[in-house]
Design a protein around this motif. Structure first.
Motif, PDB file in Angstrom:
ATOM      1  N   UNK A   1     -19.680  22.968  15.163  1.00  0.00           N
ATOM      2  CA  UNK A   1     -20.369  24.193  14.762  1.00  0.00           C
ATOM      3  C   UNK A   1     -20.629  24.350  13.280  1.00  0.00           C
ATOM      4  N   UNK A   2     -20.041  23.495  12.434  1.00  0.00           N
ATOM      5  CA  UNK A   2     -20.280  23.581  10.993  1.00  0.00           C
ATOM      6  C   UNK A   2     -21.424  22.652  10.593  1.00  0.00           C
ATOM      7  N   UNK A   3     -22.210  23.064   9.602  1.00  0.00           N
ATOM      8  CA  UNK A   3     -23.259  22.195   9.086  1.00  0.00           C
ATOM      9  C   UNK A   3     -22.643  21.125   8.193  1.00  0.00           C
ATOM     10  N   UNK A   4     -23.405  20.061   7.966  1.00  0.00           N
ATOM     11  CA  UNK A   4     -22.925  18.976   7.100  1.00  0.00           C
ATOM     12  C   UNK A   4     -22.659  19.483   5.693  1.00  0.00           C
ATOM     13  N   UNK A   5     -23.577  20.290   5.155  1.00  0.00           N
ATOM     14  CA  UNK A   5     -23.410  20.803   3.795  1.00  0.00           C
ATOM     15  C   UNK A   5     -22.151  21.631   3.660  1.00  0.00           C
ATOM     16  N   UNK A   6     -21.830  22.394   4.713  1.00  0.00           N
ATOM     17  CA  UNK A   6     -20.642  23.256   4.650  1.00  0.00           C
ATOM     18  C   UNK A   6     -19.349  22.454   4.694  1.00  0.00           C
ATOM     19  N   UNK A   7     -19.384  21.248   5.300  1.00  0.00           N
ATOM     20  CA  UNK A   7     -18.154  20.496   5.489  1.00  0.00           C
ATOM     21  C   UNK A   7     -17.930  19.392   4.464  1.00  0.00           C
ATOM     22  N   UNK A   8     -18.975  18.958   3.755  1.00  0.00           N
ATOM     23  CA  UNK A   8     -18.784  17.917   2.754  1.00  0.00           C
ATOM     24  C   UNK A   8     -17.808  18.404   1.689  1.00  0.00           C
ATOM     25  N   UNK A   9     -16.772  17.632   1.467  1.00  0.00           N
ATOM     26  CA  UNK A   9     -15.754  17.994   0.485  1.00  0.00           C
ATOM     27  C   UNK A   9     -14.604  18.803   1.043  1.00  0.00           C
ATOM     28  N   UNK A  10     -14.731  19.282   2.289  1.00  0.00           N
ATOM     29  CA  UNK A  10     -13.647  20.057   2.897  1.00  0.00           C
ATOM     30  C   UNK A  10     -12.610  19.118   3.494  1.00  0.00           C
ATOM     31  N   UNK A  11     -11.365  19.591   3.556  1.00  0.00           N
ATOM     32  CA  UNK A  11     -10.306  18.787   4.156  1.00  0.00           C
ATOM     33  C   UNK A  11     -10.371  18.865   5.678  1.00  0.00           C
ATOM     34  N   UNK A  12     -10.331  17.692   6.297  1.00  0.00           N
ATOM     35  CA  UNK A  12     -10.420  17.634   7.752  1.00  0.00           C
ATOM     36  C   UNK A  12      -9.266  18.405   8.388  1.00  0.00           C
ATOM     37  N   UNK A  13      -8.079  18.190   7.862  1.00  0.00           N
ATOM     38  CA  UNK A  13      -6.905  18.962   8.274  1.00  0.00           C
ATOM     39  C   UNK A  13      -6.646  19.983   7.167  1.00  0.00           C
TER      40      UNK A  13
END
Length: 495
Positions: free
Chosen positions: A168-180
């Motif tokens: 449900x998250x866009x690529x831009x929103x998740x780049x740089x975020x921690x998977x866990x």
């Protein structure tokens, strides 16, 4: 291709170096309106490796139409005392293909000089790499599973469109975020970390199925397969995870498990019900048989003709009740619970004594060939029950001839012993089409001939369950109208 040998220019160190190193050089001679071409350039075009002379017209024909103007501009710049670098100059080879060159021009005195760098293979490799990249990107974008790239520190560097749809998250929103902890439920941190560490320690796949989080807060079950990515230096540079949503599959498995447990519960309830009913039936049935036997002892000859059917039907009904009780209670007993020592020949001989009167009554010869006089440890009662069913059926379905029981063993001397007990008769036999389903419960209901002989078809089904419990096997051979042979083979410990 126009080409003619040309005498080499005056030999000096630079020219020797050109020949030795195969430098690709073309020198313009205005007075002769021709190009003097080095051996290296000729060789790259498929021509003899020697100095050559090309006319202006020949040179023009060898150049690609789109590059001819660039070469003329280079010559003009040399004439003006300037230098220019040309790229992507194409020259036709002897095989009529095109070679790509990067070209630098400069003026040596009054002679323009072109120095070529053959980049044909490099361009081909680059084109192949680009084509491969485009194909891989197509697979990456169209993959039915989520593909996630993340660094050693646990931050996401890229993910494909399926990952966007799955979580449900866009690529831009998740780049740089921690998977866990964004994508993994806290209760599964340790399991997920264990799979990732397993992948990072070696070139192996770390696999774990855990509950994962979506942007809307809902939870899905995902199968995570993670591999380590290593750089050119051999050091870990990141991780790649292939993620599959298995929520529906797990729900289906749980539904099947619940259905299985429910079916097992119903089966246990049915078995308990049948056992209770069977035991309850035995009490009044024994009373009826007992009174019939008393009446038989004091009745007249005429009265006994009425009492005898009561005894016969009562005994048949008692056998059916016993068979149902045995069939429904067998699953509650393990092989270890019924293990005891016995002599197979003694067991067979005792059964023969019990059935001798029934065989004599039908005019059948009941005989035995016993050669298994050893002490064994196993399910004595189960083996006795199987042999009893075989003998009982043999007498029941044989009108004339004989019934023979045989026993034999193989092995011993410290090794397991294979016991084989067989019952052979000259009865009605069995149709070959019925043999595959012979040991199925109530199989007599499907066959008019055997149904006419009586019985409910549970005996052989019980024998199969008993044999399976002791990891033995039942073997049957039969010919319609000739007779049948039923055998039990089971491996037992000798004592």
């Amino acid at each position: 291709m126009p080409f003619k040998p040309s005498p080499a220019p005056e030999v000096h160190v630079l020219e020797s170096l050109i020949v030795f190193s195969r430098v690709k050089v073309a020198v313009w001679h205005p007075e002769g309106a021709c190009w003097q071409v080095s051996p290296g350039l000729n060789l790259s075009l498929g021509l003899p490796e020697s100095w050559g002379e090309w006319s202006s017209d020949a040179w023009s024909l060898l150049l690609h139409d789109d590059d001819r103007a660039n070469v003329l501009a280079a010559l003009q710049s040399c004439t003006d005392g300037q230098s220019i670098k040309l790229v992507n100059v194409r020259i036709k080879r002897r095989d009529m293909g095109w070679s790509w060159f990067n070209c630098n021009s400069f003026s040596a005195g009054k002679q323009p000089v072109l120095v070529f760098d053959d980049v044909t293979i490099a361009r081909q490799d680059r084109a192949a790499l680009l084509d491969s990249h485009v194909k891989l990107r197509g697979v990456y974008d169209a993959a039915p599973a989520a593909i996630i790239f993340w660094g050693k520190e646990g931050r996401i560097s890229d993910w494909n469109p399926m990952a966007e749809r799955m979580f449900g998250w866009s690529t831009d929103a998740m780049i740089g975020q921690k998977l866990v902890p964004i994508l993994i439920e806290p209760a599964h941190y340790d399991a997920f970390a264990g799979a990732v560490n397993f992948a990072a320690r070696g070139h192996q796949v770390g696999q774990v199925t855990c509950r994962s989080l979506k942007q809307d807060g809902s939870v899905i079950h995902c199968d995570w397969r993670t591999v380590a990515i290593y750089g050119a230096s051999g050091k870990l540079s990141g991780l790649l995870s292939l993620v599959t949503d298995v929520t529906d599959m797990i729900a289906a498995q749980e539904s099947l498990l619940r259905a299985k447990e429910q079916a097992e519960s119903l089966n246990r309830a049915k078995s308990e019900f049948l056992l209770v009913i069977g035991h309850e039936l035995r009490t009044p049935l024994n009373g009826v048989l007992g009174m019939a036997q008393v009446l038989e002892s004091i009745a007249s000859e005429e009265e006994q003709t009425y009492i005898q059917p009561i005894l016969t039907c009562g005994r048949n009904l008692r056998d059916i009740v016993d068979c149902v009780n045995d069939y429904t209670s067998i699953d509650a007993v393990t092989p270890e619970d019924v293990r005891e020592a016995f002599d197979p020949d003694d067991l067979a001989a005792n059964l023969l004594d019990q059935f001798r009167a029934a065989a004599t009554e039908k005019g059948l010869a009941l005989s035995a060939t016993l050669a298994a006089s050893v002490r064994l440890s196993g399910d004595r009662r189960g083996i006795e029950k199987i042999l009893r069913i075989f003998i009982q059926n043999a007498i029941h379905f044989t009108k004339n001839g004989h019934v023979q029981v045989t026993s034999a063993t193989e092995g011993g001397d410290g090794a397991p012993v294979t016991l084989r007990l067989s019952v052979q008769d000259t009865g009605i036999g069995i149709d070959a089409e019925r043999l595959p389903n012979l040991f199925a419960p109530f199989s007599h209901a499907q066959d008019v001939k055997t149904r006419a002989q009586g019985g409910i078809g549970l005996g052989l089904a019980l024998a199969r369950k008993l044999a399976d419990r002791m990891q033995g096997r039942l073997i049957v051979s039969s010919e319609l109208g000739v007779g049948s042979t039923f055998s039990l083979e089971v491996e037992l410990a000798s004592i």
